[in-house]
Scaffold this motif. Structure first.
Motif, PDB file in Angstrom:
ATOM      1  N   UNK A 448      26.251   2.650  10.077  1.00  0.00           N
ATOM      2  CA  UNK A 448      26.807   1.309  10.224  1.00  0.00           C
ATOM      3  C   UNK A 448      25.876   0.356  10.953  1.00  0.00           C
ATOM      4  N   UNK A 449      24.981   0.877  11.739  1.00  0.00           N
ATOM      5  CA  UNK A 449      24.096   0.014  12.521  1.00  0.00           C
ATOM      6  C   UNK A 449      22.739   0.683  12.710  1.00  0.00           C
ATOM      7  N   UNK A 457      13.894   3.814   1.527  1.00  0.00           N
ATOM      8  CA  UNK A 457      14.432   5.173   1.455  1.00  0.00           C
ATOM      9  C   UNK A 457      15.922   5.198   1.105  1.00  0.00           C
ATOM     10  N   UNK A 458      16.673   4.244   1.646  1.00  0.00           N
ATOM     11  CA  UNK A 458      18.128   4.303   1.559  1.00  0.00           C
ATOM     12  C   UNK A 458      18.738   3.289   0.607  1.00  0.00           C
ATOM     13  N   UNK A 459      18.004   2.232   0.271  1.00  0.00           N
ATOM     14  CA  UNK A 459      18.575   1.149  -0.523  1.00  0.00           C
ATOM     15  C   UNK A 459      19.451   0.216   0.294  1.00  0.00           C
ATOM     16  N   UNK A 460      19.464   0.390   1.614  1.00  0.00           N
ATOM     17  CA  UNK A 460      20.268  -0.443   2.514  1.00  0.00           C
ATOM     18  C   UNK A 460      19.426  -1.644   2.944  1.00  0.00           C
ATOM     19  N   UNK A 461      19.469  -2.719   2.147  1.00  0.00           N
ATOM     20  CA  UNK A 461      18.673  -3.911   2.438  1.00  0.00           C
ATOM     21  C   UNK A 461      19.387  -4.745   3.498  1.00  0.00           C
ATOM     22  N   UNK A 462      18.689  -5.122   4.559  1.00  0.00           N
ATOM     23  CA  UNK A 462      19.353  -5.808   5.672  1.00  0.00           C
ATOM     24  C   UNK A 462      19.544  -7.304   5.475  1.00  0.00           C
ATOM     25  N   UNK A 463      19.018  -7.897   4.399  1.00  0.00           N
ATOM     26  CA  UNK A 463      19.199  -9.324   4.139  1.00  0.00           C
ATOM     27  C   UNK A 463      19.631  -9.520   2.692  1.00  0.00           C
ATOM     28  N   UNK A 464      20.033 -10.740   2.386  1.00  0.00           N
ATOM     29  CA  UNK A 464      20.271 -11.091   0.993  1.00  0.00           C
ATOM     30  C   UNK A 464      18.952 -11.045   0.230  1.00  0.00           C
TER      31      UNK A 464
END
Length: 486
Positions: A448-449, A457-464
């Motif tokens: 979550x953070x 690696x994760x596909x978790x993009x932190x911006x638009x």
């Protein structure tokens, strides 16, 4: 003519390095030295802009810093006590002098020079609106978008106009800007790309990595914090945080590969982190073998860590030549095949008949791994167990790293067993994402953070990713023709 060496065409490339100095008698010469230390961050072109109190002076050139900025007449043409510089590696876009930074423009407030490391992920959408309003772009670099946003802003002071521009952009940026009023150094609210501050005598220095401070004899003060703007002028140094309190997510791949091992990133020694990565890899993926062999040079610290943790001897089973340029003639397939050994060659006397643990930092397309494994087999290796000092790279980066489209990433198309068969390894294992965070001193990745940008690696993009999500390929072609980032 082949423009990229066969062992260089399968690595993620950090696209830029920046260096700026305020208050030094030989500012341009100091910048040139700093850019030498950052050459690994961009090897296609380099530029320096100086300010002598009356006028701005710029020299930009294709190629390395050496040869372009080691000449007295070039440095004499860049007078003043204030200067900033940039080393660049482009992506799929145009390789042209007009895209070499620092970029410079005459605004209503005076001259404005900017050096940028990162990528504006909504640059194409912004450019479309700016062109509609009458802006005329001189480059295909996303960095120029910031200049136009500053020029079009309705705020009164240059600093307020600059902040207004930054609040409209998405993505990653570490910037060094020069104006007649002072120098501004800043990072995006997530701090995705690195930027540090140092001091030598009375001069302040800003750079992408601490190693650039070392080379000019400067003392490291601290990193520029995510979302922070540091302004240095005749009135001194001050810091502002126009984005409020933010939680940073710096690029985790700086620790894996991009930064030089002798740099300090996010308060940690890159060399020590890479050794810890290797040790964690040995804990997660042990194997019986005779020697641990790194793929030089980036795999060396992790291989040392793996060897120390596993008790398997570390050996230089691959020898790298440091005298091979990126461009060389390949007149035919046979000579092209032989040319692979110009940069890396198997240490046959050491590895013949041995079981190897081969340590590399990452797998991108997989083409380099295939070549290296075949080279080791040809030299008599009995077994080759490939261990990768990062998780599988399954997603493209849109924050200033040259990454192939996802369809060309091997880990996005195959599972680990299929990859091992394709590469020709007896076994293949990657570091887990939790293991990577543990090597950085954390208990693991908190979904979550997370503390870092690990989107590759994760596909978790932190911006638009506005340009990727909203614009069609036709829009992109109409806006840029050829896409280039900072």
């Amino acid at each position: 003519m082949l423009t990229t060496h066969p062992f260089d065409d399968d690595k993620l490339r950090e696209e830029c390095g920046v260096f700026g100095i305020w208050g030094a008698e030989t500012a341009a010469a100091m910048v040139a030295l700093g850019l030498h230390a950052l050459q690994h961050r961009g090897q296609e072109a380099a530029g320096i802009t100086s300010w002598d109190g009356h006028a701005f002076h710029t020299h930009r050139a294709m190629g390395h810093v050496a040869g372009n900025f080691d000449k007295d007449e070039v440095i004499r043409g860049l007078p003043g006590q204030v200067a900033c510089g940039h080393v660049r590696y482009s992506t799929t876009g145009e390789t042209a002098l007009r895209n070499v930074q620092p970029l410079f423009a005459e605004l209503s407030s005076g001259g404005f020079a900017i050096a940028h490391n990162g990528n504006i992920s909504n640059a194409m959408k912004l450019k479309r609106e700016l062109v509609r309003q009458g802006s005329i772009f001189q480059s295909t670099s996303d960095t120029e978008t910031i200049i136009h946003l500053v020029a079009m802003s309705k705020y009164r002071t240059l600093l307020d106009r600059f902040i207004d521009a930054l609040k409209q952009v998405e993505g990653a940026y570490s910037l060094i800007c020069m104006t007649p009023e002072g120098m501004i150094a800043c990072r995006d609210p997530l701090g995705i790309r690195p930027l540090v501050m140092g001091r030598v005598g009375d001069a302040y220095i800003f750079a992408s990595e601490t190693v650039a401070l070392d080379v000019v004899g400067a003392t490291f003060i601290r990193q520029i914090e995510p979302g922070e703007l540091v302004i240095v002028s005749e009135g001194g140094l001050r810091s502002i945080r126009p984005f409020g309190d933010v939680r940073g997510r710096p690029c985790i791949f700086e620790h894996v590969y991009f930064s030089r091992p002798d740099s300090i990133v996010d308060g940690s020694s890159v060399y020590s982190v890479r050794k810890a990565i290797g040790a964690q890899l040995a804990i997660e993926s042990p194997i019986e073998a005779d020697i641990v062999v790194p793929v030089p040079d980036s795999g060396v610290p992790s291989a040392i860590g793996y060897a120390q943790e596993s008790g398997i001897p570390f050996e230089l089973g691959i020898i790298r030549s440091h005298y091979v340029g990126r461009t060389f003639i390949q007149p035919g397939d046979q000579v092209r095949h032989l040319g692979v050994k110009l940069k890396h060659n198997a240490n046959r006397a050491l590895i013949d008949g041995q079981r190897l643990v081969l340590i590399d930092d990452s797998i991108v397309r997989g083409t380099t791994s295939v070549k290296i494994l075949q080279m080791l087999r040809d030299a008599g290796a009995r077994e080759v167990h490939l261990r990768i000092a990062s998780p599988p790279t399954r997603h493209s980066c849109f924050y200033g790293v040259d990454t192939p489209e996802r369809a060309k990433l091997l880990a996005a198309q195959m599972n680990v067993a299929e990859m091992a068969a394709y590469i020709g390894a007896d076994s293949l294992a990657f570091l887990s994402i939790d293991g990577l965070y543990k090597a950085l001193g954390e208990e693991g990745r908190v979904d979550r953070a997370p503390s870092y940008c690990d989107a590759c690696f994760t596909g978790d993009y932190p911006t638009h990713l506005t340009d990727q999500e909203e614009l069609t390929p036709t829009d992109q072609l109409a806006l840029h023709g050829e896409r280039v980032v900072a």
